[in-house]
Design a protein around this motif. Structure first.
Motif, PDB file in Angstrom:
ATOM      1  N   GLU A 253      31.044  94.850  12.980  1.00 34.41           N
ATOM      2  CA  GLU A 253      32.395  94.357  13.145  1.00 34.41           C
ATOM      3  C   GLU A 253      33.297  95.573  13.361  1.00 34.41           C
ATOM      4  O   GLU A 253      33.324  96.476  12.522  1.00 34.41           O
ATOM      5  CB  GLU A 253      32.807  93.570  11.898  1.00 34.41           C
ATOM      6  CG  GLU A 253      33.791  92.487  12.222  1.00 34.41           C
ATOM      7  CD  GLU A 253      34.041  91.549  11.061  1.00 34.41           C
ATOM      8  OE1 GLU A 253      33.453  91.769   9.984  1.00 34.41           O
ATOM      9  OE2 GLU A 253      34.825  90.616  11.222  1.00 34.41           O
ATOM     10  N   ARG A 280      41.869  89.941  11.629  1.00 30.92           N
ATOM     11  CA  ARG A 280      40.663  89.558  12.367  1.00 30.92           C
ATOM     12  C   ARG A 280      39.878  90.777  12.796  1.00 30.92           C
ATOM     13  O   ARG A 280      40.437  91.769  13.244  1.00 30.92           O
ATOM     14  CB  ARG A 280      41.034  88.749  13.608  1.00 30.92           C
ATOM     15  CG  ARG A 280      41.554  87.368  13.303  1.00 30.92           C
ATOM     16  CD  ARG A 280      41.487  86.528  14.536  1.00 30.92           C
ATOM     17  NE  ARG A 280      40.112  86.338  14.947  1.00 30.92           N
ATOM     18  CZ  ARG A 280      39.430  85.215  14.731  1.00 30.92           C
ATOM     19  NH1 ARG A 280      39.988  84.220  14.120  1.00 30.92           N
ATOM     20  NH2 ARG A 280      38.188  85.115  15.140  1.00 30.92           N
ATOM     21  N   GLY A 281      38.561  90.682  12.704  1.00 31.99           N
ATOM     22  CA  GLY A 281      37.701  91.751  13.186  1.00 31.99           C
ATOM     23  C   GLY A 281      37.358  91.526  14.647  1.00 31.99           C
ATOM     24  O   GLY A 281      37.752  90.538  15.246  1.00 31.99           O
ATOM     25  N   VAL A 282      36.631  92.466  15.193  1.00 26.61           N
ATOM     26  CA  VAL A 282      36.115  92.316  16.549  1.00 26.61           C
ATOM     27  C   VAL A 282      34.607  92.390  16.451  1.00 26.61           C
ATOM     28  O   VAL A 282      34.051  93.376  15.974  1.00 26.61           O
ATOM     29  CB  VAL A 282      36.640  93.429  17.481  1.00 26.61           C
ATOM     30  CG1 VAL A 282      36.127  93.215  18.885  1.00 26.61           C
ATOM     31  CG2 VAL A 282      38.149  93.464  17.472  1.00 26.61           C
ATOM     32  N   LEU A 283      33.947  91.337  16.877  1.00 25.69           N
ATOM     33  CA  LEU A 283      32.504  91.246  16.718  1.00 25.69           C
ATOM     34  C   LEU A 283      31.864  91.193  18.106  1.00 25.69           C
ATOM     35  O   LEU A 283      32.358  90.505  19.000  1.00 25.69           O
ATOM     36  CB  LEU A 283      32.196  89.956  15.952  1.00 25.69           C
ATOM     37  CG  LEU A 283      30.806  89.812  15.378  1.00 25.69           C
ATOM     38  CD1 LEU A 283      30.643  90.741  14.196  1.00 25.69           C
ATOM     39  CD2 LEU A 283      30.575  88.375  14.940  1.00 25.69           C
ATOM     40  N   VAL A 285      29.180  89.749  20.443  1.00 25.94           N
ATOM     41  CA  VAL A 285      28.327  88.562  20.391  1.00 25.94           C
ATOM     42  C   VAL A 285      27.208  88.575  21.430  1.00 25.94           C
ATOM     43  O   VAL A 285      26.225  87.860  21.279  1.00 25.94           O
ATOM     44  CB  VAL A 285      29.136  87.250  20.519  1.00 25.94           C
ATOM     45  CG1 VAL A 285      30.031  87.060  19.329  1.00 25.94           C
ATOM     46  CG2 VAL A 285      29.926  87.205  21.795  1.00 25.94           C
ATOM     47  N   GLU A 303      33.646  88.635  20.748  1.00 21.17           N
ATOM     48  CA  GLU A 303      33.841  87.197  20.539  1.00 21.17           C
ATOM     49  C   GLU A 303      35.077  86.661  21.263  1.00 21.17           C
ATOM     50  O   GLU A 303      35.282  85.454  21.309  1.00 21.17           O
ATOM     51  CB  GLU A 303      33.955  86.908  19.043  1.00 21.17           C
ATOM     52  CG  GLU A 303      35.082  87.683  18.400  1.00 21.17           C
ATOM     53  CD  GLU A 303      35.147  87.494  16.892  1.00 21.17           C
ATOM     54  OE1 GLU A 303      35.058  86.366  16.443  1.00 21.17           O
ATOM     55  OE2 GLU A 303      35.273  88.514  16.189  1.00 21.17           O
ATOM     56  N   TYR A 304      35.942  87.538  21.792  1.00 16.89           N
ATOM     57  CA  TYR A 304      37.112  87.079  22.533  1.00 16.89           C
ATOM     58  C   TYR A 304      36.868  87.093  24.028  1.00 16.89           C
ATOM     59  O   TYR A 304      37.732  86.719  24.806  1.00 16.89           O
ATOM     60  CB  TYR A 304      38.335  87.939  22.187  1.00 16.89           C
ATOM     61  CG  TYR A 304      38.494  88.090  20.693  1.00 16.89           C
ATOM     62  CD1 TYR A 304      38.824  86.984  19.921  1.00 16.89           C
ATOM     63  CD2 TYR A 304      38.246  89.295  20.067  1.00 16.89           C
ATOM     64  CE1 TYR A 304      38.908  87.091  18.552  1.00 16.89           C
ATOM     65  CE2 TYR A 304      38.343  89.409  18.688  1.00 16.89           C
ATOM     66  CZ  TYR A 304      38.665  88.303  17.938  1.00 16.89           C
ATOM     67  OH  TYR A 304      38.739  88.392  16.580  1.00 16.89           O
ATOM     68  N   VAL A 332      33.447  83.869  26.924  1.00 18.28           N
ATOM     69  CA  VAL A 332      32.468  84.308  25.924  1.00 18.28           C
ATOM     70  C   VAL A 332      31.083  83.761  26.275  1.00 18.28           C
ATOM     71  O   VAL A 332      30.931  82.579  26.563  1.00 18.28           O
ATOM     72  CB  VAL A 332      32.863  83.810  24.524  1.00 18.28           C
ATOM     73  CG1 VAL A 332      31.922  84.372  23.488  1.00 18.28           C
ATOM     74  CG2 VAL A 332      34.281  84.194  24.217  1.00 18.28           C
ATOM     75  N   SER A 334      26.729  83.476  25.643  1.00 23.32           N
ATOM     76  CA  SER A 334      25.662  83.545  24.652  1.00 23.32           C
ATOM     77  C   SER A 334      24.653  84.606  25.060  1.00 23.32           C
ATOM     78  O   SER A 334      23.990  85.184  24.210  1.00 23.32           O
ATOM     79  CB  SER A 334      25.000  82.186  24.497  1.00 23.32           C
ATOM     80  OG  SER A 334      24.526  81.741  25.737  1.00 23.32           O
ATOM     81  N   GLU A 349      29.065  80.289  26.331  1.00 22.72           N
ATOM     82  CA  GLU A 349      28.848  79.494  25.126  1.00 22.72           C
ATOM     83  C   GLU A 349      29.283  78.052  25.366  1.00 22.72           C
ATOM     84  O   GLU A 349      28.594  77.117  25.018  1.00 22.72           O
ATOM     85  CB  GLU A 349      29.661  80.090  23.970  1.00 22.72           C
ATOM     86  CG  GLU A 349      29.013  81.315  23.368  1.00 22.72           C
ATOM     87  CD  GLU A 349      29.721  81.766  22.114  1.00 22.72           C
ATOM     88  OE1 GLU A 349      30.832  81.308  21.845  1.00 22.72           O
ATOM     89  OE2 GLU A 349      29.143  82.594  21.400  1.00 22.72           O
TER      90      GLU A 349
END
Lengths: 1212, 96
Positions: A253, A280-283, A285, A303-304, A332, A334, A349
């Motif tokens: 994160e 908010r974090g930044v993850l 994905v 995730e954004y 985003v 998958s 996604e």
């Protein structure tokens, strides 16, 4: 009740995707995607369009995919991690177009369990070993090798388990040809579980662990373990062994960290969006790595949706700097796949997947964060900020439609077309849409041109048999023939040799290079260099019907005489035989000349006495009647269609060559029968109603194979797709006459006439059942209703954690001004997200809405006219109110007529505990002929009104666990009656007569009654199984259909005697109600149907997709698939299909190792549902197995295929 | 249960006894219960199983992701993170 389950539209969402060269050779690059239970092979063609090459239903949940290649090999293998408790290695077989199962090794129990591997897969970059891991504890390593015959071998598993340890991610470490190493992010929880002070839990630390596989000792050992950031969630392999520094990238994160054994951490902060709330974090994905000869880089997506390019500066084995540069923003995904040809495939996604082409690889300066400039302050590491911008490095070249997720669905014949339309609410947030699906293939119209009159027929003809493209389009009018030559443009010519002062009956290529025109008074044979031979009809008789192939011509004269011609060795047309039929001939056709033969043996003649005769054309028994078929009505047109013999290939399985005679009857039925290739006997007749007009059948080319176009009141296409013969309607208007068309611009098209226009079109996306029209929406759609009288549709849309439209617009404006760009049309609030402007530099569809705190909600109510796709009224709800339920109500004895009722919640939050400020029920009045709505009043309630329904001129509302009856008042709704005894939360209400069927979010159905005289609502029956309901539908007085969160569909029914008793009891079972059973109602419903779909079913409806057909239960799922459950009409069919299913289970075990019966019974044993998806795999089996199953069933394979086709035709 | 006892080979002198078999089960299959299991341990196992099931069933992850308006990737991460302390802190141990 027995049901037949058939998936009409396979899942369209993607779980994971990999790319590689699966068909072998370095040139081809394919993508393998897992769509829940379907494994698919996709390939971008030369135009950059994604084509589906193969699609296999594996009857198991695919959770992970990986590809590997043995050293020196040219071909990638596929490893599948699923819920089968087995590892499966597949190879794509190009010749047969199937996935071949190379290895299947069992290691554990089936099902998605905590300690059974299948969740993660990692491959040694040199293809020497594979690791398969579970969420907790278990990791197994299999060694891959080659035997002397160069076949792939797999070892027995080596354990790399560690108890009490959660695994977050695993990957292979590239260490050249040293012993293979796998890296894992692990967390040991054993101490945290014991320590009640919480200290151990606070100190729990994720570790990066390297597992080394010692190929010499055949043993796996923990080689190295080091602490890693506690936000770590993903590992990415860094190239090694001469290509790079080896090691791994740990995505955590907010950070990306480079780690390797004996190397200090190199850490960089992921840049943040400027508008992101601080908490908010930044993850990361999804991630992908691209390696070329001299360089490599990584693409990481947050995730954004922002994609970052990560590069490593390294000096041999030492990494000196890690740079993260903003690349582009795409929805985003998958999984992302970088392909060698410069494409990026992003499997979204939610919503449509896209194929992008690289314009640049982010070499230009952009916002960048680097390990060298990492700043640590008291508040932690300082991030770099950026604002998303338009695509710079990527350009989208294709998209693959995805319905994921289907939120709501209704089947109605809204547009009053021949078949009903399926309305679905799809997508999420700014990428939501209302999609209208129609059964049929999509076509794309290439040209429409007006003609001087109303044409009767059209043909295309080549000049030479070896030509690739057609030379002429010939159009016949009532008293003339028009010849158009095909070149750069299509224009009229007069030097073609065709007679233009008469209508034509047939135009075709005869022999190798001469043309034939048949007109009512003769046959004109146009040979090379303009030599023309003309044959004239004897006396005053005219030609009425013609049948021909390349070497044979048969004409029928008025009165019933048939004359047969053949092309001789000089290319001359010679009269061979005459035959007098008993009456006028209705239609004629000659089978195509078989490969390597002189002539075709069969002539089919349809007569007005409701018969078809097959006549012989062989010289020794010419004009002998070989067989006779009587029909229900006179035939209109005939066509012999050879379903070509093929040994696999891209169209699917083996099937023998068989000749079909297709007849369009005047009653609108298409009649198909098999012609014996030797004797000409007709057998195996099937008929299908196509439309109100007598079908005309034409032969066209589809993917290089003969196919059939039937023109009734709508056009249909009959073609072979992946081993199945499909007869599918085209979504196009009524056509008169058609011919295949091939030219430079359009390799495989159709030219047709309708009215006074000539139309050229191509048929797209073969194999699909539906084609769709999409109307964009603003927020995640929740539910929709139709206005009962006006042709309008009302949707409610709501999203959590987003800013209201005005704030978004002003923020955007600011952003544009900062960037020095002017405003554009996007600024109006009213059509914000509706605007389809692709050039918009900051479209929400691409970037998503800016994130807000979790208690912020945006929501709107929309009135939509689907015909014009126009939104006639859009009402944004204010102050964090979100709409969750909707219905229309006609309150009794009130002046307003139909009212719209919407249930909302204000400030709803799910974490840490579900809480809300207030719930409301809004009542709206329709204004402007239903095109607008106006708030009448709103009533505050204590919970979220998740279910609303009209009942006896009043409103029933499910508010939390309370079922309440409301009447309309002047200022607010008036409480009339309530029942507070429901277990959790009511999420659906259906009513029928005086019964109320209430669905609870966790406790299945409750059957209630309302006693008007005592003003009491009471539950008289409920279900004994706790079901987490996601969808429900009322089937009949005693029966409800429901679907639960775990992917099951079930039907419950109140036993007949109980139902009668309650209806007859003067107290309506009330006395009994007072003495409940098992902490519930006195009566229990019985489960009569149970089936595991394998996907969260979000909507159910009873509907018929064909006019006059039987109704079936349609369902739509989270992953964007549509299916139907059809009730069998006869016991014989049930017996037949259950036996077929049984044999299919035995002879065709699913590809990924999950047992079919176990899968369909994953949560509850399957009951009275036969899986049509499995039965429909029958034609893909090898011929000998098909025959074996057919023998066991006492049938022929043809009969089984016919049965399968029949039952499918009953549904769609 | 996971084992079928082979009665023919069952002898008193067998070094396996029922306790060691149970221990073996508990070591092999996480979550196998025992006589002294308390409410907390049981709940922790159920919760971890549930989270693992959510992560393993992609449609279910998507279902949660829509409810919370988060990306599926974030949802998976959240569930995995919650496996550490799914039911909060363990109760204080009573001395035996």
């Amino acid at each position: 009740m027995y049901l037949y389950n058939l998936t009409l539209q396979q899942a369209t969402g993607i779980v994971c995707a990999i790319n590689g060269s699966f068909s072998g050779g370095n040139k081809s690059q394919e993508i393998v995607v897992a769509r829940g239970k379907v494994l698919e092979l996709l390939r971008p063609d030369e135009n950059g369009k994604i084509q589906t090459i193969l699609s296999v239903d594996v009857f198991g949940a695919i959770r992970s995919l990986a590809q590997f290649r043995l050293t020196g090999a040219q071909k990638d293998y596929i490893v599948v991690g699923s819920d089968s408790g087995r590892i499966v290695i597949l190879e794509y077989n190009k010749e047969k177009n199937v996935f071949d199962k190379i290895h299947q090794e069992t290691f554990g129990k089936s099902g998605s369990r905590r300690i059974v591997p299948g969740q993660y897969l990692a491959i040694d970059p040199k293809g020497r070993a594979v690791m398969i891991g579970a969420c907790e504890k278990q990791k197994l390593v299999y060694v891959l090798n080659r035997d002397t015959a160069a076949r792939l071998t797999i070892s027995s598993p080596l354990e790399a388990h560690k108890s009490h340890t959660i695994t977050y991610s695993i990957t292979g470490v590239d260490c050249g040809f040293d012993n293979p190493i796998f890296a894992a992010i692990e967390l040991d929880y054993s101490e945290a579980d014991q320590d009640s002070t919480g200290q151990a839990a606070n100190e729990a630390q994720k570790h990066l662990t390297f597992y080394e596989l010692d190929l010499g000792l055949n043993h796996v050992s923990r080689k190295w373990s080091e602490q890693v950031d506690n936000g770590a969630n993903m590992l990415v392999t860094v190239p090694g062994g001469g290509d790079g520094p080896s090691g791994v990238l740990v995505c955590a994160e907010n950070f990306v960290i480079y780690k390797n054994q004996g190397h200090p951490d190199v850490r960089a902060v992921i840049p943040r969006r400027a508008d992101l709330p601080a908490e908010r974090g930044v993850l990361i994905v999804s991630a992908t790595m691209h390696k070329q000869k001299s360089m490599f880089f990584f693409l990481l997506q947050t995730e954004y949706g922002d994609v970052f390019k990560v590069t490593l500066d390294h000096d041999n084995e030492r990494v000196t700097e890690l740079k993260i540069k903003y690349f582009d923003t795409i929805p985003v995904s998958s999984s992302m796949c970088v392909m060698k040809l410069g494409f990026l495939f992003a499997a979204s996604e939610f919503g449509n997947h896209a194929l992008y082409q690289f314009q640049a690889i982010g070499a230009d300066p952009d916002i960048e964060s680097s390990s060298a400039t990492l700043m640590e302050t008291e508040e932690g590491f300082q991030p770099v900020f950026f604002k998303p911008r338009g695509l710079k490095n990527l350009v989208r070249i294709d998209q693959v439609e995805s319905l994921m997720p289907i939120m709501d669905m209704k089947v109605v014949n809204f547009f009053e077309e021949e078949t009903p339309q399926i309305f679905t609410l799809c997508g999420r947030g700014p990428r939501s849409s209302l999609r209208i699906l129609r059964p049929g293939l999509a076509i794309s119209e290439m040209a429409v041109s007006q003609l001087p009159g109303v044409p009767g027929a059209v043909w295309t003809v080549k000049k030479n048999v070896n030509d690739e493209f057609d030379a002429y389009i010939v159009v016949s009018f009532a008293n003339a023939t028009l010849v158009l030559s095909i070149g750069e443009t299509v224009e009229e010519v007069s030097d073609s040799g065709f007679l233009d002062t008469t209508p034509s009956l047939a135009v075709s290529l005869i022999g190798d290079d001469s043309l034939m025109q048949v007109h009512p008074t003769g046959i004109r044979h146009i040979r090379d260099r303009g030599r023309i031979n003309e044959w004239r009809t004897p006396g005053k008789r005219t030609i009425v019907k013609v049948g021909s192939n390349r070497l044979q011509v048969v004409i029928a004269l008025s009165g019933g005489e048939i004359i047969y011609f053949e092309v001789d060795i000089h290319g001359q047309l010679q009269e061979v035989e005459k035959n007098e039929m008993s009456g006028d001939v209705a239609c004629l056709d000659i089978a195509p000349v078989p490969e390597g033969r002189q002539r075709s043996r069969f002539l089919a003649v349809g007569s007005y006495d409701n018969t078809i005769r097959i006549l012989s054309l062989d010289p020794d028994d010419c004009m002998q009647v070989l067989s006779l078929q009587s029909l229900s009505s006179p035939p209109e047109s005939l066509l012999f269609l050879e379903v070509q013999a093929s040994v696999g290939g891209e169209d699917g399985a083996d099937h023998p060559a068989s000749l079909f005679l297709n007849a369009g009857l005047q009653s609108g039925v298409l009649f198909r029968t098999v012609v014996d290739m030797v004797t000409g006997q007709l057998s195996d007749a099937r008929s299908r109603f196509l439309g109100l007009r007598p079908p005309k059948v034409f032969s066209i080319l589809v993917r290089g194979k003969r196919a059939m176009l039937c023109l009734s009141s709508r056009p249909w296409l009959g073609y072979v797709h992946q081993g199945h013969f499909l007869l599918t309607p085209l979504s196009y208007e009524t056509l008169e006459y058609a011919a295949s068309f091939s030219s430079d611009q359009c390799a495989e098209g159709v030219v047709a006439v309708a009215g006074d226009a000539l139309r050229v079109f191509t048929i797209e996306r073969l194999g699909e059942t539906f084609n769709e029209t999409s109307i964009p929406l603003r927020y995640t759609p929740r539910k929709f209703v139709f206005h009962p009288k006006k042709k309008l549709l009302i949707t409610i849309e709501s999203d959590q954690g987003a800013f209201p439209a005005e704030i978004r617009e002003s923020a955007k404006k600011e952003c544009f001004e900062a960037a020095g760009q002017g405003q554009n049309g996007k600024m109006e609030v009213e059509n914000g997200a509706d605007d389809e402007d692709k050039d918009d530099p900051l479209s929400d569809e691409q970037y998503g809405y800016p994130k807000a705190e979790a208690d912020k909600w945006v929501s709107c109510i929309r009135v939509l006219d689907p015909k014009s796709t126009e939104t006639t009224c859009l009402l944004e709800l204010q102050d964090d109110e979100a709409a969750f339920s909707i219905c229309t109500v006609n309150f009794h004895d009130k002046e307003y007529g139909t009212l719209l009722v919407v249930g909302t919640a204000k400030g709803l939050q799910f974490w840490p505990k579900r809480s809300l400020v207030a719930g409301f029920i809004h009542v709206y009045r329709f204004v402007k002929e239903g095109r607008g709505i106006e708030l009448l009043h709103k009533t505050q309630v204590e919970g979220v009104p998740l279910a609303l329904c009209q009942f006896q001129g009043r409103l029933l509302a499910g508010i939390g666990s309370v079922l309440r009856l409301y009447d309309l008042g002047k200022r607010r709704l008036l409480r009339k009656c309530e029942n507070k005894l429901f277990p959790n939360t009511i999420n659906s209400i259906h009513t029928y007569r005086d019964r109320i069927y209430v669905g609870d979010i966790q406790e299945s159905f409750h059957y209630c009654k309302y006693r008007r005289d005592e003003n009491q609502l009471y539950v008289f029956a409920d279900d004994s199984v706790p079901r987490y309901l996601t969808a429900s539908y009322h089937i009949d007085f005693d029966t409800m259909a429901g679907a639960d969160k775990f992917g099951n569909i079930y039907f419950v029914r109140l036993p007949q005697d109980v139902s009668d008793e309650i209806e007859e009891d003067p107290t309506g079972g009330k006395i009994k109600w007072e003495q409940g059973k098992l902490n519930g109602a006195p009566n229990k419903v019985e489960e009569i149907v149970q089936f595991h779909v394998g996907d969260v079913v979000t909507c159910l409806q009873k509907a018929s997709l064909i006019p006059g057909g039987v109704e079936c239960v349609m369902y739509g799922t989270m992953m964007g698939s549509l299916g139907a459950l059809l009730a069998f009409g006869s016991r014989d069919d049930v017996d037949f299909f259950s036996h077929l299913e049984m044999h299919m289970r035995q002879e065709n075990p699913p590809l990924c190792g999950r047992d079919h019966m176990a899968y369909r019974s994953a949560y509850f044993p399957v009951k009275d549902v036969i899986d049509g998806d499995l039965c429909e795999q029958y034609p893909t089996l090898p011929l000998d197995i098909q025959r074996k199953i057919a023998d066991e069933l006492d049938r022929t394979p043809g009969e089984i295929l016919r049965k399968l086709e029949e039952v499918r035709n009953k549904i769609v | 249960m996971f084992f079928i006892f082979n009665l023919n080979g069952w002898q008193a002198s067998d070094r396996f006894n029922i306790n060691s078999q149970l221990e073996h089960l508990q070591a092999k299959y996480v979550g196998t219960g025992h006589a002294d299991m308390n409410r907390f341990e049981w709940a922790v196992n159920i919760q971890r199983d549930s989270y693992a099931s959510y992560v393993g069933h992609y449609p279910m992850l998507a279902y949660f992701a829509i409810a919370e308006n988060e990306s599926i990737g974030r949802e998976r991460y959240n569930f995995m993170q919650k496996m550490l302390l799914p039911c909060g802190l363990p109760p204080e141990r009573e001395d035996e």
